[in-house]
Structures are given as C-alpha cells and as structure tokens.
Scaffold this active site. Structure first.
Site, PDB file in Angstrom:
ATOM      1  N   LEU A 116       1.114  -1.135  -0.054  1.00 26.83           N
ATOM      2  CA  LEU A 116       0.079  -0.071   0.005  1.00 26.83           C
ATOM      3  C   LEU A 116       0.851   1.308  -0.174  1.00 26.83           C
ATOM      4  O   LEU A 116       1.748   1.493   1.350  1.00 26.83           O
ATOM      5  CB  LEU A 116      -0.820  -0.209   1.344  1.00 26.83           C
ATOM      6  CG  LEU A 116      -1.901  -0.688   1.528  1.00 26.83           C
ATOM      7  CD1 LEU A 116      -2.746  -0.714   2.242  1.00 26.83           C
ATOM      8  CD2 LEU A 116      -3.118  -0.284   0.648  1.00 26.83           C
ATOM      9  N   ASP A 117       0.147   2.480  -0.712  1.00 26.88           N
ATOM     10  CA  ASP A 117       0.966   3.284  -1.169  1.00 26.88           C
ATOM     11  C   ASP A 117       1.617   4.241  -0.243  1.00 26.88           C
ATOM     12  O   ASP A 117       0.397   4.471   1.411  1.00 26.88           O
ATOM     13  CB  ASP A 117       1.341   3.774  -2.212  1.00 26.88           C
ATOM     14  CG  ASP A 117       1.623   3.558  -3.190  1.00 26.88           C
ATOM     15  OD1 ASP A 117       2.953   2.594  -3.842  1.00 26.88           O
ATOM     16  OD2 ASP A 117       0.846   3.933  -4.291  1.00 26.88           O
TER      17      ASP A 117
END
Length: 346
Positions: A116-117
């Site tokens: 997940l960024d």
C-alpha cells in the site's frame, strides 16, 4: 500514490535469537523456538527474573508463524510500517541484548504481501516465520478498496500527491453518467498501469525513475480483473467507489480512465484497502496499539482458520517479476560494537 500495485522480489532482513555461551552449541541444529527455549533456561540459571521474562518473550516471538493483518494508516510506506512493527516486537522481547553473543544466530522473518503506498491506508497482510512463504499466494487473492475520486483534475501520479497536469470542466456530469459507464470497467479488462508505480525497468521502480526526471515509457495495457464496482456517493466534484478486483489492478488508473470516459479527467483523492483475501479491515487488521507478541499470537490463531489447509502447508517460492510487489524482510541484528548495533540487510 494510491495502492494496489505490487512487485515481486522479496528483500530479506534477519533478526537474531539471543543466546548465551552455554547454549550456543545447541542452537546450531535446533529450530528458533527450541533454541529460544534454551535461552529461557539459561536466563533462569544465570540471569535476573527480568532477564528470564524477556527471554520467555523472545521464545514466544520466535515461535510465531503464520499470516495476519495490520491496519496501515496514511503516511508511512508499507516498508516503513513493517519496520516499525518489527522494532516494536523486538523491543518487547528485549532483542538484541548486549549480553547475547554473536555466534550461531537464529532469525526472525517478517514480511508483507501487497504494498500500500504512503498516501493509502487499510489492510496490510503480514507474514511471520514460515508465514512469509505464504505471502506470494496473497498477491493473487481478491482485494477490495474504497476510493474517493476528484473530477476535473488530472495529475502525473494519478492521485492527489502529484502535480496537476490537466484541468477540465465537470459541471455537466451526473450521477447517472458515472453509473452508466461502470459496466465498461467490470470483468476481464485491459488496463495501462500508471507511470508512478512499483513496476520496474532495468531493476528500478518506475516511480523512482520518474522522480529523477528520467523519461519513462508507459507499460503496455495488460489484462486485469474487476469483480465489481459500485458508486457509493456523488457530490461533485467528488465521487466514492467501492471496488473489488484481482491482483495487479490499479485503482488510480481506474479513476483516471473513468474521468476520460466522462470527457473530463480525474484523480484519486483518498484510497483505503478494506479487504485482502480473507482479511478485512474491520474484523482482522490490528491497530498499532495491538502490535504486541500476545495480540499477534491470538490473531495468528484466529486467522489460521481463514486460510485453506493446503495453503498453510504450501512452500511457495516468490517469482521474479516486475509487475507485482512482495516485500519479505528479515533482519540480522548482531552483537553490539560499543554503543552501536550492527544491522545487516540482505
């Protein structure tokens, strides 16, 4: 940047089992849990009660094995969050300790499957011990996201963290317009991944090359699967989508493509992963205040019932790929030299 993108290629770090001189010979051929149990006995004979308690926690930590989920907030990258989790567990167990020797190290393995960024939050699946071998399977599981899109603005990253590249009117777009085109993005479709992504060129992430100002060509469209999309809310210029998709899918690209289909443009304002495989944000993801050895042990026991029996026995080997991300870290924390710990990353 928003998140669904992941590349395969585990980066592994290693963390040591503490041991005394009298247990060093035995740990060379025993499992981490057995070796750590010997440490408890040694601590009880030669150390204080507090030392024995820490050694007992080290035993429990090194016996943990399986897959669980944590709650990732916006801000840190997935790798940074994993490092924070690792450090909290090591600190709770009192590892490393200056009295432990450098010889015959055992390891604590911990990793995540499905990046997940930093701008996104939600479910982050974590493997510990032998559970790191199950993480590749997590990449192929379905994922669910709630995304808030903004009409009328396009950015170079396809989300709110990037530079605005285009502005178009959106005032004539209606809720019915959005709902009528969602079917075009459902099922087995072709999708062009964003330039700012974890995909690689010549061994380097495209996002890294873009930040350096290098010219990067877009990857060709590739097949992805979208199981369902629904419009949850529309309050111009913002619209909220609930998306369930397969591996390799980019929500940022979806929102951008929806904007183009509406003869405007759009970017992702917020992104939350609410589900990955059997793990949901509300039921299974541990918040940071529950990142303790006991809480994770309980979560592993509960989550084991969510996985197919064959998966828990499967020994998968991560494939080399530039199109998905699997981060699997284990750290070797050696004996301290002076006041500084030597940390080797492999």
């Amino acid at each position: 940047m928003a998140a669904t993108e992941v590349e395969i290629g585990p980066a592994v770090e290693r963390a040591p089992v503490p041991e005394t001189a009298e247990t060093a010979a035995g740990t060379a051929t025993t499992s981490p849990a057995t070796a750590a149990a010997a440490i408890v006995a040694a601590a009880a004979r030669t150390g204080t009660e507090a030392t024995a308690s820490k050694a007992a926690l080290a035993t429990k930590l090194l016996s943990l094995s399986g897959v669980f989920a944590v709650r990732k907030p916006k801000g840190p990258t997935s790798a940074e969050l994993l490092n924070r989790l690792k450090q909290k567990l090591l600190a709770e167990a009192g590892m490393p300790h200056k009295e432990w020797t450098k010889r015959k190290k055992q390891t604590l393995k911990i990793g995540h499957g499905g990046t997940l960024d930093s701008a996104a939050g939600g479910v982050l699946v974590v493997g510990i011990g032998r559970g790191t071998k199950m993480l590749t399977s997590m990449l192929t599981e379905s994922k669910r996201y709630v995304a808030v899109g903004e009409l009328g603005r396009a950015t170079d990253t396809l989300d709110s963290t990037g530079k605005i590249t285009e502005v178009k009117p959106y005032d004539k777009i209606t809720q019915e317009d959005i709902e009528s085109i969602l079917q075009k993005f459902t099922g087995n479709i072709m999708q062009v991944p964003p330039l700012y992504s974890a995909l690689k060129k010549d061994g380097q992430r495209l996002s890294t090359l873009m930040k350096r100002g290098e010219v990067v060509e877009a990857k060709p469209a590739r097949p992805v699967t979208v199981y369902s999309i629904s419009l949850q809310k529309f309050q111009p210029p913002f619209f909220t989508l609930d998306v369930e998709c397969g591996g390799g899918f980019y929500v940022r690209s979806l929102v951008s493509d929806i904007g183009k289909e509406l003869s405007s443009c759009a970017n992702v304002l917020e992104l939350t992963r609410t589900k990955q495989g059997p793990f949901t944000l509300e039921e299974h993801a541990l918040a940071e205040d529950r990142w303790t050895i006991d809480d994770i042990a309980q979560s592993l026991e509960h989550c084991s019932s969510l996985l197919p029996a064959e998966l828990t026995l499967k020994k998968t080997k991560p494939e080399e790929s530039s199109e998905q991300v699997l981060s699997c870290k284990s750290v070797t924390l050696n004996e301290t030299t002076g006041n500084d710990e030597i940390i080797k990353t492999f």
